[in-house]
Design a protein around this motif. Structure first.
Motif, PDB file in Angstrom:
ATOM      1  N   PRO A  26      46.049 102.369  75.046  1.00 25.08           N
ATOM      2  CA  PRO A  26      47.306 101.729  74.629  1.00 25.08           C
ATOM      3  C   PRO A  26      47.420 100.265  75.081  1.00 25.08           C
ATOM      4  O   PRO A  26      48.040  99.455  74.400  1.00 25.08           O
ATOM      5  N   ALA A  27      46.818  99.927  76.202  1.00 22.48           N
ATOM      6  CA  ALA A  27      46.904  98.544  76.682  1.00 22.48           C
ATOM      7  C   ALA A  27      46.260  97.580  75.680  1.00 22.48           C
ATOM      8  O   ALA A  27      46.731  96.454  75.505  1.00 22.48           O
ATOM      9  N   ARG A  28      45.208  98.011  75.021  1.00 16.47           N
ATOM     10  CA  ARG A  28      44.553  97.155  74.020  1.00 16.47           C
ATOM     11  C   ARG A  28      45.442  96.962  72.790  1.00 16.47           C
ATOM     12  O   ARG A  28      45.442  95.905  72.173  1.00 16.47           O
ATOM     13  N   LEU A  29      46.176  97.989  72.426  1.00 23.73           N
ATOM     14  CA  LEU A  29      47.018  97.914  71.242  1.00 23.73           C
ATOM     15  C   LEU A  29      48.274  97.091  71.463  1.00 23.73           C
ATOM     16  O   LEU A  29      48.902  96.653  70.504  1.00 23.73           O
ATOM     17  N   GLU A  30      48.665  96.879  72.703  1.00 17.61           N
ATOM     18  CA  GLU A  30      49.870  96.122  73.012  1.00 17.61           C
ATOM     19  C   GLU A  30      49.593  94.649  73.268  1.00 17.61           C
ATOM     20  O   GLU A  30      50.493  93.894  73.612  1.00 17.61           O
ATOM     21  N   HIS A  31      48.347  94.226  73.066  1.00 17.13           N
ATOM     22  CA  HIS A  31      47.999  92.821  73.227  1.00 17.13           C
ATOM     23  C   HIS A  31      48.714  92.009  72.137  1.00 17.13           C
ATOM     24  O   HIS A  31      48.791  92.441  70.990  1.00 17.13           O
ATOM     25  N   PRO A  32      49.258  90.833  72.460  1.00 20.45           N
ATOM     26  CA  PRO A  32      50.038  90.058  71.469  1.00 20.45           C
ATOM     27  C   PRO A  32      49.266  89.742  70.186  1.00 20.45           C
ATOM     28  O   PRO A  32      49.829  89.792  69.092  1.00 20.45           O
ATOM     29  N   ARG A  33      47.989  89.429  70.282  1.00 16.50           N
ATOM     30  CA  ARG A  33      47.213  89.101  69.085  1.00 16.50           C
ATOM     31  C   ARG A  33      47.070  90.330  68.185  1.00 16.50           C
ATOM     32  O   ARG A  33      47.195  90.236  66.967  1.00 16.50           O
ATOM     33  N   VAL A  34      46.834  91.484  68.784  1.00 16.14           N
ATOM     34  CA  VAL A  34      46.703  92.720  68.002  1.00 16.14           C
ATOM     35  C   VAL A  34      48.034  93.054  67.338  1.00 16.14           C
ATOM     36  O   VAL A  34      48.072  93.456  66.167  1.00 16.14           O
ATOM     37  N   LEU A  35      49.139  92.865  68.039  1.00 15.19           N
ATOM     38  CA  LEU A  35      50.457  93.133  67.465  1.00 15.19           C
ATOM     39  C   LEU A  35      50.733  92.218  66.273  1.00 15.19           C
ATOM     40  O   LEU A  35      51.273  92.663  65.256  1.00 15.19           O
ATOM     41  N   ARG A  36      50.377  90.931  66.390  1.00 10.37           N
ATOM     42  CA  ARG A  36      50.592  89.997  65.279  1.00 10.37           C
ATOM     43  C   ARG A  36      49.794  90.411  64.057  1.00 10.37           C
ATOM     44  O   ARG A  36      50.289  90.367  62.926  1.00 10.37           O
ATOM     45  N   VAL A  37      48.546  90.811  64.271  1.00 12.89           N
ATOM     46  CA  VAL A  37      47.701  91.208  63.137  1.00 12.89           C
ATOM     47  C   VAL A  37      48.227  92.484  62.496  1.00 12.89           C
ATOM     48  O   VAL A  37      48.307  92.587  61.274  1.00 12.89           O
ATOM     49  N   THR A  38      48.605  93.458  63.295  1.00 14.43           N
ATOM     50  CA  THR A  38      49.070  94.730  62.730  1.00 14.43           C
ATOM     51  C   THR A  38      50.417  94.588  62.033  1.00 14.43           C
ATOM     52  O   THR A  38      50.749  95.403  61.174  1.00 14.43           O
ATOM     53  N   GLU A  39      51.188  93.562  62.376  1.00 13.04           N
ATOM     54  CA  GLU A  39      52.455  93.348  61.683  1.00 13.04           C
ATOM     55  C   GLU A  39      52.256  92.800  60.281  1.00 13.04           C
ATOM     56  O   GLU A  39      52.999  93.132  59.361  1.00 13.04           O
ATOM     57  N   VAL A  40      51.252  91.944  60.071  1.00 12.62           N
ATOM     58  CA  VAL A  40      51.061  91.318  58.761  1.00 12.62           C
ATOM     59  C   VAL A  40      50.001  92.017  57.906  1.00 12.62           C
ATOM     60  O   VAL A  40      49.894  91.738  56.721  1.00 12.62           O
ATOM     61  N   LEU A  41      49.234  92.898  58.471  1.00 14.46           N
ATOM     62  CA  LEU A  41      48.148  93.542  57.729  1.00 14.46           C
ATOM     63  C   LEU A  41      48.623  94.346  56.517  1.00 14.46           C
ATOM     64  O   LEU A  41      48.051  94.214  55.436  1.00 14.46           O
ATOM     65  N   PRO A  42      49.678  95.163  56.619  1.00 10.19           N
ATOM     66  CA  PRO A  42      50.113  95.902  55.424  1.00 10.19           C
ATOM     67  C   PRO A  42      50.532  94.978  54.276  1.00 10.19           C
ATOM     68  O   PRO A  42      50.206  95.242  53.118  1.00 10.19           O
ATOM     69  N   ALA A  43      51.224  93.891  54.582  1.00 12.03           N
ATOM     70  CA  ALA A  43      51.640  92.964  53.526  1.00 12.03           C
ATOM     71  C   ALA A  43      50.429  92.294  52.883  1.00 12.03           C
ATOM     72  O   ALA A  43      50.380  92.108  51.660  1.00 12.03           O
ATOM     73  N   ALA A  44      49.449  91.931  53.688  1.00 13.92           N
ATOM     74  CA  ALA A  44      48.242  91.295  53.141  1.00 13.92           C
ATOM     75  C   ALA A  44      47.460  92.260  52.262  1.00 13.92           C
ATOM     76  O   ALA A  44      46.965  91.878  51.188  1.00 13.92           O
ATOM     77  N   LEU A  45      47.347  93.502  52.680  1.00 10.38           N
ATOM     78  CA  LEU A  45      46.639  94.497  51.862  1.00 10.38           C
ATOM     79  C   LEU A  45      47.368  94.771  50.554  1.00 10.38           C
ATOM     80  O   LEU A  45      46.742  94.882  49.495  1.00 10.38           O
ATOM     81  N   LEU A  46      48.685  94.849  50.613  1.00 10.05           N
ATOM     82  CA  LEU A  46      49.464  95.074  49.397  1.00 10.05           C
ATOM     83  C   LEU A  46      49.338  93.884  48.448  1.00 10.05           C
ATOM     84  O   LEU A  46      49.176  94.058  47.236  1.00 10.05           O
ATOM     85  N   ALA A  47      49.388  92.675  48.994  1.00  9.75           N
ATOM     86  CA  ALA A  47      49.255  91.484  48.159  1.00  9.75           C
ATOM     87  C   ALA A  47      47.886  91.441  47.479  1.00  9.75           C
ATOM     88  O   ALA A  47      47.783  91.114  46.291  1.00  9.75           O
ATOM     89  N   SER A  48      46.841  91.778  48.216  1.00 10.40           N
ATOM     90  CA  SER A  48      45.507  91.764  47.612  1.00 10.40           C
ATOM     91  C   SER A  48      45.385  92.827  46.530  1.00 10.40           C
ATOM     92  O   SER A  48      44.758  92.600  45.495  1.00 10.40           O
ATOM     93  N   LEU A  49      46.002  93.972  46.728  1.00  7.97           N
ATOM     94  CA  LEU A  49      45.978  95.022  45.705  1.00  7.97           C
ATOM     95  C   LEU A  49      46.716  94.582  44.448  1.00  7.97           C
ATOM     96  O   LEU A  49      46.234  94.786  43.329  1.00  7.97           O
ATOM     97  N   VAL A  50      47.872  93.947  44.613  1.00  5.78           N
ATOM     98  CA  VAL A  50      48.646  93.478  43.461  1.00  5.78           C
ATOM     99  C   VAL A  50      47.855  92.437  42.678  1.00  5.78           C
ATOM    100  O   VAL A  50      47.760  92.480  41.456  1.00  5.78           O
ATOM    101  N   VAL A  51      47.245  91.482  43.382  1.00 11.68           N
ATOM    102  CA  VAL A  51      46.472  90.438  42.706  1.00 11.68           C
ATOM    103  C   VAL A  51      45.276  91.037  41.983  1.00 11.68           C
ATOM    104  O   VAL A  51      44.989  90.691  40.827  1.00 11.68           O
ATOM    105  N   LEU A  52      44.588  91.933  42.622  1.00  8.50           N
ATOM    106  CA  LEU A  52      43.415  92.554  42.009  1.00  8.50           C
ATOM    107  C   LEU A  52      43.793  93.339  40.755  1.00  8.50           C
ATOM    108  O   LEU A  52      43.137  93.237  39.719  1.00  8.50           O
ATOM    109  N   GLN A  53      44.856  94.108  40.819  1.00  2.53           N
ATOM    110  CA  GLN A  53      45.268  94.916  39.682  1.00  2.53           C
ATOM    111  C   GLN A  53      45.889  94.079  38.563  1.00  2.53           C
ATOM    112  O   GLN A  53      45.869  94.488  37.405  1.00  2.53           O
TER     113      GLN A  53
END
Length: 103
Positions: A26-53
């Motif tokens: 859990p200590a690795r998952l609470e690192h600020p950089r990991v938290l920033r990436v996990t917050e924006v990752l779903p939006a980035a994946l959804l955007a790439s799916l929309v553009v591709l489709q």
């Protein structure tokens, strides 16, 4: 038969990655950089799916009624329309343009 092998292999890899996720401390998952990436990752994946489709058919880039529907959907979102209205307006735009022979 090779299709089934690919499906089973992908399923096993997916399961192994999910299982590996539970072993991360859990200590690795609470690192600020990991938290920033996990917050924006779903939006980035959804955007790439929309553009591709929206802009591809097979291996070709296309500009057809789907792109116009996406544009109308973005405009409706900017006007703060409810989500169901956005979906209906975008679908109606794409369907109308297809009925007129575009795309």
């Amino acid at each position: 038969m090779s299709g089934w092998i690919a499906v089973l292999t992908a399923s096993l890899i997916s399961f192994a990655l999910k299982l590996a996720g539970y072993t991360v401390p859990p200590a690795r998952l609470e690192h600020p950089r990991v938290l920033r990436v996990t917050e924006v990752l779903p939006a980035a994946l959804l955007a790439s799916l929309v553009v591709l489709q929206t802009f591809s058919t097979g291996t070709h880039l296309v500009l057809d009624a789907r792109a116009a529907g996406l544009g109308v959907a973005v405009m409706a979102l900017l006007l703060r329309a409810p989500f169901i209205v956005v979906v209906i307006v975008a679908a109606a735009t794409a369907a109308g343009l297809r009925a007129l022979g575009w795309g």
